[in-house]
Motif scaffolding. Structure first.
Motif, PDB file in Angstrom:
ATOM      1  N   PRO A  27      46.154 -62.762  92.694  1.00  0.00           N
ATOM      2  CA  PRO A  27      47.799 -61.821  92.691  1.00  0.00           C
ATOM      3  C   PRO A  27      48.937 -62.561  92.642  1.00  0.00           C
ATOM      4  O   PRO A  27      48.501 -64.053  92.884  1.00  0.00           O
ATOM      5  N   ARG A  28      49.493 -61.919  92.499  1.00  0.00           N
ATOM      6  CA  ARG A  28      51.585 -62.809  92.487  1.00  0.00           C
ATOM      7  C   ARG A  28      50.964 -63.900  92.006  1.00  0.00           C
ATOM      8  O   ARG A  28      51.981 -65.323  92.560  1.00  0.00           O
ATOM      9  N   VAL A  30      52.558 -67.258  89.262  1.00  0.00           N
ATOM     10  CA  VAL A  30      53.706 -67.600  88.257  1.00  0.00           C
ATOM     11  C   VAL A  30      53.293 -68.770  87.381  1.00  0.00           C
ATOM     12  O   VAL A  30      52.859 -69.582  87.860  1.00  0.00           O
ATOM     13  N   CYS A  50      44.452 -59.037  89.356  1.00  0.00           N
ATOM     14  CA  CYS A  50      45.603 -59.804  88.735  1.00  0.00           C
ATOM     15  C   CYS A  50      46.715 -58.815  88.864  1.00  0.00           C
ATOM     16  O   CYS A  50      47.277 -58.277  87.803  1.00  0.00           O
ATOM     17  N   GLU A  52      51.336 -58.252  90.079  1.00  0.00           N
ATOM     18  CA  GLU A  52      52.073 -58.945  90.511  1.00  0.00           C
ATOM     19  C   GLU A  52      52.511 -60.034  89.422  1.00  0.00           C
ATOM     20  O   GLU A  52      52.713 -60.948  90.606  1.00  0.00           O
ATOM     21  N   TYR A  53      52.053 -60.234  88.812  1.00  0.00           N
ATOM     22  CA  TYR A  53      52.361 -61.787  87.919  1.00  0.00           C
ATOM     23  C   TYR A  53      53.721 -62.011  86.900  1.00  0.00           C
ATOM     24  O   TYR A  53      54.617 -61.054  87.180  1.00  0.00           O
ATOM     25  N   HIS A  54      54.097 -63.171  87.094  1.00  0.00           N
ATOM     26  CA  HIS A  54      55.082 -63.804  86.897  1.00  0.00           C
ATOM     27  C   HIS A  54      55.112 -64.429  85.424  1.00  0.00           C
ATOM     28  O   HIS A  54      54.809 -65.560  85.823  1.00  0.00           O
ATOM     29  N   ASP A  74      51.687 -54.334  86.593  1.00  0.00           N
ATOM     30  CA  ASP A  74      52.325 -54.679  87.458  1.00  0.00           C
ATOM     31  C   ASP A  74      52.754 -56.423  87.599  1.00  0.00           C
ATOM     32  O   ASP A  74      53.306 -57.046  88.124  1.00  0.00           O
ATOM     33  N   THR A  75      53.175 -56.975  86.048  1.00  0.00           N
ATOM     34  CA  THR A  75      53.567 -57.954  85.711  1.00  0.00           C
ATOM     35  C   THR A  75      54.772 -58.132  84.867  1.00  0.00           C
ATOM     36  O   THR A  75      55.273 -57.347  84.086  1.00  0.00           O
TER      37      THR A  75
END
Length: 285
Positions: A27-28, A30, A50, A52-54, A74-75
């Motif tokens: 998760p999370r 970048v 996977c 909260e990817y940015h 939540d990407t």
């Protein structure tokens, strides 16, 4: 992951596909300033877990399947590009295929091949200022999805419709979007297409310019559609739905809805129909 170029026919920043490198279920993450050139599968494919990817300033060029997709949620994608991918819409591939609760801002899909689609949002996604251009297929398709918000998006000179609602797509909102045909790409067959069975959608402030046909509403009902400043369909009873052929037995409406038939303007009682319930319609003009 930052400032990276991945080139070749095997790997990409993807998840657990046999043709791709592995970032499984972390998760999370970048990704910033990452270019993926000619991956055999997807460019970025997010698996379960996977979240909260940015992704910022990323490019996928020449992917065998699609640009960005998967089932991760939540990407956020900012200023990302997908170009020249080879997967078709019929197989579920797209330049951008957000699963759920993705935010896409200022992203561009360009030059997809093989009956493709630029953007294929599923549910509860937000697209702001995104552009699809010169695809060998569609620009934006909501295929059965719901609660998607598209604001200020542009469909530009692809070979099929600009914005499409299919397979019961409902409760989506298009605000201030535009479909236009440039000289180089040629006109869309229709700027906006909403198929029968899609309802509760709101299309407001939509601008169509230079396409072969402005709107293909089929026999859909229960949507609010405003194109080039003209309201074509209302949500409440009293809808006026344009179309061809008799609505009797074919179009489900609410008592008090109207159907404007456009293929028999010289025939009495076949110009305007009123719904008396369900699929029963009576010609009144």
């Amino acid at each position: 992951v930052e400032d990276l170029l991945i080139e070749g026919g095997l790997h990409s920043m993807s998840l657990t596909h046999t043709n791709n490198a592995n970032m499984y279920s972390y998760p999370r993450g970048v990704l910033r300033n990452v270019s993926m050139i000619n991956p055999a599968g997807w460019g970025v494919l997010q698996n379960v877990g996977c979240i909260e990817y940015h992704l910022e300033n990323c490019v996928v060029d020449g992917a065998g399947y699609g640009g960005y997709g998967g089932v991760g949620t939540d990407t956020r994608l900012i200023n990302c590009t997908a170009q020249g991918w080879g997967g078709s819409f019929a197989d579920g591939y797209a330049g951008f295929a957000p699963a759920q609760n993705w935010l896409l801002a200022n992203c561009k899909a360009f030059g997809g091949t093989n009956a493709c689609v630029g953007f294929l949002p599923n549910a509860r996604n937000t697209l702001v200022g995104c552009q699809s251009q010169q695809e060998a297929g569609y620009d934006f398709i909501i295929n059965g999805g719901s609660y998607n918000l598209l604001t200020g998006c542009l469909a530009d000179s692809s070979s099929s419709s600009g914005f499409v609602f299919l397979n019961g797509a409902s409760y989506n909102n298009l605000t201030g979007c535009m479909s236009e045909a440039s000289i180089s790409g040629g006109p869309h067959p229709s700027s906006l297409r909403i198929d029968n069975g899609c309802s509760g959608n709101i299309v407001s402030g939509f601008l169509s310019h230079g396409d072969t046909a402005t709107v293909a509403l089929g026999q859909s009902v229960g949507n609010y559609v405003q194109v080039n400043g003209v309201v074509l369909q209302q949500l409440a009873a009293g809808n006026i739905t344009p179309g061809t052929g008799s609505p009797n037995g074919a179009l489900t409406g609410t008592s008090g809805d109207y159907y404007l038939r456009t293929d028999t303007p010289a025939t009495g009682n076949q110009r305007l129909y009123v719904c008396t319930g369900g699929t029963a319609w009576t010609g009144i003009l």
